[in-house]
Design an enzyme around this catalytic site. Structure first.
Site, PDB file in Angstrom:
ATOM      1  N   HIS A 118      56.049  50.554  46.760  1.00 50.60           N
ATOM      2  CA  HIS A 118      55.307  49.336  47.099  1.00 50.60           C
ATOM      3  C   HIS A 118      56.147  48.084  46.901  1.00 50.60           C
ATOM      4  O   HIS A 118      55.599  46.999  46.720  1.00 50.60           O
ATOM      5  CB  HIS A 118      54.011  49.263  46.257  1.00 50.60           C
ATOM      6  CG  HIS A 118      53.038  50.351  46.610  1.00 50.60           C
ATOM      7  ND1 HIS A 118      51.993  50.718  45.798  1.00 50.60           N
ATOM      8  CD2 HIS A 118      52.975  51.172  47.681  1.00 50.60           C
ATOM      9  CE1 HIS A 118      51.316  51.698  46.374  1.00 50.60           C
ATOM     10  NE2 HIS A 118      51.893  52.012  47.505  1.00 50.60           N
ATOM     11  N   CYS A 157      66.336  30.485  58.191  1.00 44.75           N
ATOM     12  CA  CYS A 157      65.469  30.011  59.296  1.00 44.75           C
ATOM     13  C   CYS A 157      64.410  29.033  58.851  1.00 44.75           C
ATOM     14  O   CYS A 157      63.558  28.625  59.645  1.00 44.75           O
ATOM     15  CB  CYS A 157      64.783  31.231  59.954  1.00 44.75           C
ATOM     16  SG  CYS A 157      63.418  31.896  58.977  1.00 44.75           S
TER      17      CYS A 157
HETATM   18  N1  APR Z   1      48.621  55.216  30.063  1.00 41.87           N
HETATM   19  C1  APR Z   1      48.397  55.935  31.188  1.00 41.87           C
HETATM   20  N2  APR Z   1      47.504  55.578  32.136  1.00 41.87           N
HETATM   21  C2  APR Z   1      46.807  54.442  31.927  1.00 41.87           C
HETATM   22  C3  APR Z   1      46.976  53.633  30.774  1.00 41.87           C
HETATM   23  C4  APR Z   1      47.936  54.063  29.822  1.00 41.87           C
HETATM   24  N3  APR Z   1      48.163  53.363  28.687  1.00 41.87           N
HETATM   25  N4  APR Z   1      46.111  52.570  30.869  1.00 41.87           N
HETATM   26  C5  APR Z   1      45.442  52.722  32.037  1.00 41.87           C
HETATM   27  N5  APR Z   1      45.841  53.846  32.661  1.00 41.87           N
HETATM   28  C6  APR Z   1      45.406  54.404  33.938  1.00 41.87           C
HETATM   29  C7  APR Z   1      43.990  54.054  34.326  1.00 41.87           C
HETATM   30  O1  APR Z   1      43.074  54.997  33.768  1.00 41.87           O
HETATM   31  C8  APR Z   1      44.066  54.203  35.856  1.00 41.87           C
HETATM   32  O2  APR Z   1      43.788  55.539  36.247  1.00 41.87           O
HETATM   33  O3  APR Z   1      46.228  53.832  34.930  1.00 41.87           O
HETATM   34  C9  APR Z   1      45.530  53.871  36.172  1.00 41.87           C
HETATM   35  C10 APR Z   1      45.712  52.531  36.860  1.00 41.87           C
HETATM   36  O4  APR Z   1      45.100  52.629  38.126  1.00 41.87           O
HETATM   37  P1  APR Z   1      45.191  51.381  39.118  1.00 41.87           P
HETATM   38  O5  APR Z   1      44.858  50.128  38.369  1.00 41.87           O
HETATM   39  O6  APR Z   1      44.395  51.749  40.345  1.00 41.87           O
HETATM   40  O7  APR Z   1      46.735  51.287  39.497  1.00 41.87           O
HETATM   41  P2  APR Z   1      47.537  52.191  40.522  1.00 41.87           P
HETATM   42  O8  APR Z   1      47.019  53.595  40.543  1.00 41.87           O
HETATM   43  O9  APR Z   1      48.967  52.014  40.192  1.00 41.87           O
HETATM   44  O10 APR Z   1      47.226  51.470  41.928  1.00 41.87           O
HETATM   45  C11 APR Z   1      47.946  51.948  43.069  1.00 41.87           C
HETATM   46  O11 APR Z   1      47.062  50.093  44.351  1.00 41.87           O
HETATM   47  O12 APR Z   1      46.488  47.861  44.373  1.00 41.87           O
HETATM   48  C12 APR Z   1      47.441  48.784  44.775  1.00 41.87           C
HETATM   49  O13 APR Z   1      49.687  48.323  45.221  1.00 41.87           O
HETATM   50  C13 APR Z   1      48.787  48.477  44.175  1.00 41.87           C
HETATM   51  O14 APR Z   1      50.488  50.033  43.456  1.00 41.87           O
HETATM   52  C14 APR Z   1      49.113  49.708  43.345  1.00 41.87           C
HETATM   53  C15 APR Z   1      48.252  50.776  43.959  1.00 41.87           C
END
Ligand code: APR
Length: 254
Positions: A118, A157
């Site tokens: 991303h 540009c």
């Molecule tokens: N250790 C491991 N996992 C964790 C922790 C931790 N300390 N704290 C939170 N989490 C988990 C949450 O339970 C959740 O499942 O991390 C996950 C975060 O999920 P999202 O906030 O949805 O992030 P992500 O999965 O990276 O989102 C994917 O969505 O908005 C777009 O581009 C953005 O790259 C991002 C993509």
């Protein structure tokens, strides 16, 4: 306690893929997106900040928000998960880190050639001609909700410089996606750490790995449904990754 199967597969693995989401950086103080109450999308509207239309509608609001996020990353440190993932590279013949995160904490922990599906907060580019730009370190800590900052102008540009991240509605960088997919389909063990698995095509990767016979392990403090062939280590990324390395390869350096 990691299942014996996981530690054994990790010990025998020739190629491990570590696939990370925002949860891998959460313990560095970087907000996730969908965690209740603290996630960015709980407090900000992605349509207002994370789309090309949002940027064109209000470049300064959007740029200010990304500068606030870049500033948070610059002031953050890699956490125990990033450090354990970097340490893992010295225990397996081949490690590929594929991240959905736009921070550079894997690199700062010591991983090389990280695949950013991303994009990155550190690779801004001109929204019109696409050439890459570099940014100075932010001079001051931006207020919590960011503020309007006029984006820099392209040196070639004079178009606006935009964040080098993939916005909703945009394609993933072809080379990053191809490399991430190839690694997922070739690896023996696929560790999926700290992701809600809600954004495609990135969320396809664990299934592609599973379909090609890899041992797939999810690490997350919040349990979610997985198939009977997958493994789940319920806990924070730093705790579970350090535990997995200790159980698989003996004690970690202090
Ligand atoms: N250790 C491991 N996992 C964790 C922790 C931790 N300390 N704290 C939170 N989490 C988990 C949450 O339970 C959740 O499942 O991390 C996950 C975060 O999920 P999202 O906030 O949805 O992030 P992500 O999965 O990276 O989102 C994917 O969505 O908005 C777009 O581009 C953005 O790259 C991002 C993509």
């Amino acid at each position: 306690m990691a299942t014996n199967t996981v530690t054994q597969r990790l010990q025998e693995a020739k190629h491990v893929v570590v696939f990370t989401g925002a949860g891998a950086s959460a313990e560095s103080g970087i907000p996730t997106f969908r965690d209740a109450l603290v996630g960015l999308w709980e407090r900000f509207d992605p349509a207002q900040f994370a789309t090309p239309e949002a940027f064109r509608a209000d470049p300064s609001l959007c740029w200010g928000w990304y500068e606030w996020r870049r500033n948070k990353v610059i002031h953050a440190q890699p956490n125990g998960a990033h450090i354990a993932i970097a340490e893992l590279a010295s225990h397996v013949p081949r490690l590929t880190v594929v991240t959905q995160n736009v921070d550079d904490l894997h690199e700062r922990a010591g991983n090389q050639d990280v695949i950013h599906l991303h994009g990155s907060l550190h690779s801004p580019k001109c929204i019109d001609c696409g050439i890459a730009h570099t940014l100075p370190l932010p001079t001051d800590a931006l207020p919590e909700n960011g503020r309007r900052i006029e984006p820099p102008r392209c040196t070639a540009c004079n178009g606006y410089v935009r964040p080098g991240v993939v916005w909703f509605g945009e394609m993933l960088p072809e080379d990053a996606w191809s490399a991430g997919l190839a690694a997922a389909e070739e690896c023996d063990v696929f560790l999926s750490i700290g992701t809600s698995g809600s954004v495609y095509p990135a969320a396809e990767l664990p299934l592609r790995a599973l379909g090609h016979g890899a041992t797939v392990v999810h690490i997350n403090p919040e349990r979610f449904d997985i198939s009977s062939q997958e493994h789940f280590l319920e806990g924070a990324a730093s705790v579970m990754m350090q535990k997995l390395l200790r159980e698989s390869f003996g004690d970690l350096p202090a």
